[in-house]
Design a protein around this motif. Structure first.
Motif, PDB file in Angstrom:
ATOM      1  N   SER A 148       8.475   9.271 -32.576  1.00  0.00           N
ATOM      2  CA  SER A 148       9.520   8.370 -33.073  1.00  0.00           C
ATOM      3  C   SER A 148      10.020   7.425 -31.978  1.00  0.00           C
ATOM      4  O   SER A 148      10.458   6.314 -32.267  1.00  0.00           O
ATOM      5  N   LEU A 149       9.954   7.873 -30.730  1.00  0.00           N
ATOM      6  CA  LEU A 149      10.430   7.039 -29.624  1.00  0.00           C
ATOM      7  C   LEU A 149       9.490   5.860 -29.389  1.00  0.00           C
ATOM      8  O   LEU A 149       9.934   4.732 -29.162  1.00  0.00           O
ATOM      9  N   ALA A 150       8.188   6.111 -29.472  1.00  0.00           N
ATOM     10  CA  ALA A 150       7.196   5.044 -29.268  1.00  0.00           C
ATOM     11  C   ALA A 150       6.888   4.291 -30.563  1.00  0.00           C
ATOM     12  O   ALA A 150       6.263   3.238 -30.539  1.00  0.00           O
ATOM     13  N   ARG A 151       7.313   4.876 -31.705  1.00  0.00           N
ATOM     14  CA  ARG A 151       7.056   4.303 -33.027  1.00  0.00           C
ATOM     15  C   ARG A 151       5.564   4.156 -33.319  1.00  0.00           C
ATOM     16  O   ARG A 151       5.116   3.200 -33.929  1.00  0.00           O
ATOM     17  N   GLN A 152       4.803   5.137 -32.874  1.00  0.00           N
ATOM     18  CA  GLN A 152       3.366   5.146 -33.145  1.00  0.00           C
ATOM     19  C   GLN A 152       2.804   6.542 -32.909  1.00  0.00           C
ATOM     20  O   GLN A 152       3.444   7.380 -32.273  1.00  0.00           O
ATOM     21  N   GLY A 185      13.634  23.392 -19.828  1.00  0.00           N
ATOM     22  CA  GLY A 185      13.587  22.582 -18.619  1.00  0.00           C
ATOM     23  C   GLY A 185      14.184  21.194 -18.805  1.00  0.00           C
ATOM     24  O   GLY A 185      14.563  20.789 -19.895  1.00  0.00           O
ATOM     25  N   LYS A 186      14.242  20.464 -17.679  1.00  0.00           N
ATOM     26  CA  LYS A 186      14.850  19.127 -17.697  1.00  0.00           C
ATOM     27  C   LYS A 186      14.057  18.145 -18.546  1.00  0.00           C
ATOM     28  O   LYS A 186      14.599  17.173 -19.063  1.00  0.00           O
ATOM     29  N   GLN A 187      12.766  18.374 -18.630  1.00  0.00           N
ATOM     30  CA  GLN A 187      11.923  17.587 -19.545  1.00  0.00           C
ATOM     31  C   GLN A 187      10.970  18.543 -20.235  1.00  0.00           C
ATOM     32  O   GLN A 187      10.402  19.430 -19.610  1.00  0.00           O
ATOM     33  N   PHE A 188      10.812  18.373 -21.534  1.00  0.00           N
ATOM     34  CA  PHE A 188       9.909  19.245 -22.292  1.00  0.00           C
ATOM     35  C   PHE A 188       9.100  18.418 -23.287  1.00  0.00           C
ATOM     36  O   PHE A 188       9.268  17.199 -23.385  1.00  0.00           O
ATOM     37  N   ASP A 189       8.223  19.087 -24.016  1.00  0.00           N
ATOM     38  CA  ASP A 189       7.198  18.371 -24.773  1.00  0.00           C
ATOM     39  C   ASP A 189       7.682  17.744 -26.077  1.00  0.00           C
ATOM     40  O   ASP A 189       7.540  16.541 -26.277  1.00  0.00           O
ATOM     41  N   ILE A 190       8.227  18.572 -26.987  1.00  0.00           N
ATOM     42  CA  ILE A 190       8.516  18.085 -28.337  1.00  0.00           C
ATOM     43  C   ILE A 190       9.929  18.457 -28.753  1.00  0.00           C
ATOM     44  O   ILE A 190      10.357  19.597 -28.587  1.00  0.00           O
ATOM     45  N   HIS A 191      10.642  17.491 -29.323  1.00  0.00           N
ATOM     46  CA  HIS A 191      11.946  17.744 -29.933  1.00  0.00           C
ATOM     47  C   HIS A 191      11.848  17.290 -31.389  1.00  0.00           C
ATOM     48  O   HIS A 191      11.434  16.165 -31.675  1.00  0.00           O
ATOM     49  N   GLY A 192      12.223  18.177 -32.307  1.00  0.00           N
ATOM     50  CA  GLY A 192      12.112  17.864 -33.725  1.00  0.00           C
ATOM     51  C   GLY A 192      13.430  17.948 -34.462  1.00  0.00           C
ATOM     52  O   GLY A 192      14.403  18.541 -33.989  1.00  0.00           O
ATOM     53  N   GLY A 193      13.432  17.356 -35.649  1.00  0.00           N
ATOM     54  CA  GLY A 193      14.601  17.403 -36.527  1.00  0.00           C
ATOM     55  C   GLY A 193      14.388  16.501 -37.726  1.00  0.00           C
ATOM     56  O   GLY A 193      13.342  15.860 -37.866  1.00  0.00           O
ATOM     57  N   GLY A 194      15.378  16.428 -38.588  1.00  0.00           N
ATOM     58  CA  GLY A 194      15.324  15.527 -39.732  1.00  0.00           C
ATOM     59  C   GLY A 194      15.636  14.097 -39.313  1.00  0.00           C
ATOM     60  O   GLY A 194      16.263  13.862 -38.270  1.00  0.00           O
ATOM     61  N   MET A 195      15.206  13.142 -40.130  1.00  0.00           N
ATOM     62  CA  MET A 195      15.443  11.736 -39.801  1.00  0.00           C
ATOM     63  C   MET A 195      16.929  11.403 -39.697  1.00  0.00           C
ATOM     64  O   MET A 195      17.328  10.488 -38.973  1.00  0.00           O
ATOM     65  N   ARG A 255       9.279  14.276 -24.295  1.00  0.00           N
ATOM     66  CA  ARG A 255       8.081  13.432 -24.329  1.00  0.00           C
ATOM     67  C   ARG A 255       7.810  12.892 -25.733  1.00  0.00           C
ATOM     68  O   ARG A 255       7.482  11.729 -25.895  1.00  0.00           O
ATOM     69  N   TYR A 256       7.913  13.775 -26.737  1.00  0.00           N
ATOM     70  CA  TYR A 256       7.575  13.387 -28.112  1.00  0.00           C
ATOM     71  C   TYR A 256       8.730  13.767 -29.039  1.00  0.00           C
ATOM     72  O   TYR A 256       9.110  14.931 -29.110  1.00  0.00           O
ATOM     73  N   TRP A 257       9.245  12.775 -29.733  1.00  0.00           N
ATOM     74  CA  TRP A 257      10.279  13.017 -30.744  1.00  0.00           C
ATOM     75  C   TRP A 257       9.628  12.992 -32.126  1.00  0.00           C
ATOM     76  O   TRP A 257       8.927  12.025 -32.469  1.00  0.00           O
ATOM     77  N   MET A 258       9.860  14.044 -32.924  1.00  0.00           N
ATOM     78  CA  MET A 258       9.280  14.119 -34.266  1.00  0.00           C
ATOM     79  C   MET A 258      10.394  14.269 -35.301  1.00  0.00           C
ATOM     80  O   MET A 258      11.317  15.064 -35.115  1.00  0.00           O
ATOM     81  N   HIS A 259      10.278  13.514 -36.389  1.00  0.00           N
ATOM     82  CA  HIS A 259      11.309  13.539 -37.435  1.00  0.00           C
ATOM     83  C   HIS A 259      10.674  13.641 -38.821  1.00  0.00           C
ATOM     84  O   HIS A 259       9.764  12.879 -39.144  1.00  0.00           O
ATOM     85  N   SER A 260      11.171  14.580 -39.612  1.00  0.00           N
ATOM     86  CA  SER A 260      10.689  14.729 -40.987  1.00  0.00           C
ATOM     87  C   SER A 260      11.513  13.848 -41.922  1.00  0.00           C
ATOM     88  O   SER A 260      12.681  13.561 -41.648  1.00  0.00           O
TER      89      SER A 260
END
Length: 511
Positions: A10-14, A236-246, A270-275
């Motif tokens: 979602s952050l990169a929009r791709q 940690g201070k930076q991690f791979d995936i954070h998810g949640g609803g839109m 690093r990667y934001w994911m939204h359902s």
């Protein structure tokens, strides 16, 4: 060759190639429920998305630390910085202690997820269990000049954050000037320096039930800060995936990025994911429209908009028929279609588990019941084997394309075609060869149970059904057809059917 996993960031929009920070380890954080009421279907779709991600990452060899929190304080009515705490408000209404409310609805949440066959996360932290970390984070942000105390509350300073070269609004695409124009706070009436500044610690009014001592007086943590502190502590201070609803993109996740960056000097995720959201008969699901229903109502069929009950596994399958970033529309027709399709998948699961590979030359001369071949020396049907291999590959390709469960399920149905041919004795196992048969059986079971999390919903004990089938065979052999019909009726009452085939008699779920 299997395509690498890509997920929509979602952050990169791709869609981006998934490259974890420390392979094979993956850090995954998902915003859990605020436990002030029963979990609703919109929540469940989000949690299902990340249950599938957790399952799939594990299936392809990653070691996943999955953190999903419980919000038990600090989430205010209206999701902003004003108003009552949602849990405190419910506690007052029901004349209970806030932690009774928390426990009741946490139990409900866990029960519903268990019914839907969700895997439990690695860690399930609570906001109240991490107050020390939150108070320390507030101190740190004040020391860094990114937060300020005002009348006993502490606010994150967005202007200072942006002046340091950051971009508040980059996740949601919100422009600061536009947000300021939309903000209705009158100048001089707020204790904030900027109407967009958000609370990281709130002063508690005397009547506020949930409050703790802090350097700034009695209060409670800001909703956004809770997730930052819990994710940082365990991933940690930076991690791979954070998810949640839109619906959490703004302001919740936007604020998490600002806090994490402010505290640690790096983008936290690093990667934001939204359902995506749910609709009902084409309309947005909401209590005011009367088209919102709870999982328990769905499972019992106890709602004016529902024609019948839909089981937990039917509901799970229904939600998997749509890719998680697509809008999902609930309707009776769609749910009935899902119920039929789910039962076909499970009948296939039951069937393939009952089949074993027997080489043609052994089967020709064996006395094994239910195994017949018409001609010796059956040749391997290369086209069928190749089609099965393509379906297996297609399943992985679909899942690697941003968890496209809709396309993955279509590959399962193609595999099911061969399972039914084997089960109905229309195809000799030897025609697939030992490797082809093993591939079909292993992957169908793994894809169905492990990756998609679908399972049988048994209505009757296997031993009882087996005994009833034995009676059926006896009565049929003795031509006692009235008793045969009674047994058929018994099965039908359980939504089961008897499959009376030349080579075997078995039962299946009524489709």
């Amino acid at each position: 060759m299997t395509q690498p996993l890509k997920i929509y960031n979602s952050l990169a929009r791709q869609k981006e190639l998934f490259q974890p920070l420390s392979p094979p380890h993956v850090g995954l954080y998902v915003c859990g429920p605020t436990v002030y009421n029963y979990v609703h279907l919109g929540n469940l779709r989000t949690f299902l998305t990340f249950d599938i991600l957790y399952r799939y990452l594990t299936h392809i060899g990653y070691k996943v630390r999955y953190v999903r929190n419980i919000t038990d304080v600090g989430h205010l009515v209206g999701d902003g910085d004003e108003g009552e705490d949602k849990i405190g408000r419910m506690a007052k209404l029901e004349k209970l202690e806030p932690m009774e409310i928390v426990q009741r609805y946490t139990n409900d949440f866990h029960q519903v997820l268990e019914q839907l066959n969700f895997r439990t996360p690695s860690i399930e932290p609570t906001a109240t269990g991490h107050l020390i970390e939150q108070i320390e984070a507030v101190k740190d942000l004040i020391d860094k000049g990114l937060a300020y105390e005002s009348n006993g509350s502490v606010y994150f300073d967005i202007n200072r954050y942006n002046s340091a070269g950051n971009n508040y609004g980059k996740l949601s695409g919100r422009v600061l000037e536009d947000l300021l124009t939309e903000t209705r706070e009158l100048e001089g009436t707020s204790e904030k320096r900027n109407p967009l500044d958000f609370a990281i610690w709130k002063k508690a009014a005397p009547e506020h039930i949930m409050q703790w001592e802090s350097p700034w007086g009695k209060g409670f943590p800001g909703w956004h800060l809770e997730c930052t502190c819990m994710s940082t502590k365990y991933l940690g201070k930076q991690f791979d995936i954070h998810g949640g609803g839109m619906d959490l993109k703004f302001p919740h996740h936007e604020c998490e990025i600002a806090q994490g960056t402010g505290l640690n000097g790096t983008d936290p995720v690093r990667y934001w994911m939204h359902s995506n959201m749910l609709t009902v008969n084409g309309q947005k699901m909401s209590k005011s429209l009367g088209n919102s229903f709870l999982p328990v109502e769905l499972f019992a069929g106890n709602h004016p908009l529902l024609d019948q009950a839909y089981s937990p596994m039917t509901s799970r399958f229904f939600m998997l028929q749509s890719q998680y970033r697509s809008t999902l529309d609930f309707s009776n027709d769609a749910l009935k279609g899902a119920q039929k399709a789910y039962k076909r998948i499970i009948n296939g699961l039951k069937a393939i588990k009952s089949l074993t590979y027997i080489p043609a030359e052994v089967a020709d001369s064996s006395n094994i019941p239910g195994l017949k071949v018409s001609t010796p020396g059956v040749k391997i049907d290369e086209k069928k084997v190749e089609d099965i291999q393509k379906s297996v590959q297609g399943f992985y390709d679909a899942m690697n394309d941003d968890l496209n469960t809709a396309v993955a399920i279509a590959q399962l149905f193609n595999m099911l075609k061969y399972i039914n041919m084997l089960y109905l004795n229309q195809l000799n196992p030897a025609a697939l060869g030992e490797e082809g048969f093993a591939l079909l059986k292993e992957k169908y079971v793994l894809f169905t149970e492990e990756v998609l999390g679908l399972k049988e919903e048994k209505t009757e004990n296997d031993a009882v059904l087996s005994g009833m089938l034995d009676l059926y065979r006896e009565y049929k052999s003795a031509q006692q057809y009235d008793k045969v019909d009674r047994i058929r009726s018994y099965f039908k009452a359980q939504n089961l059917v008897i499959r009376d085939m030349k080579h075997r008699i078995d039962w299946a779920y009524e489709e």
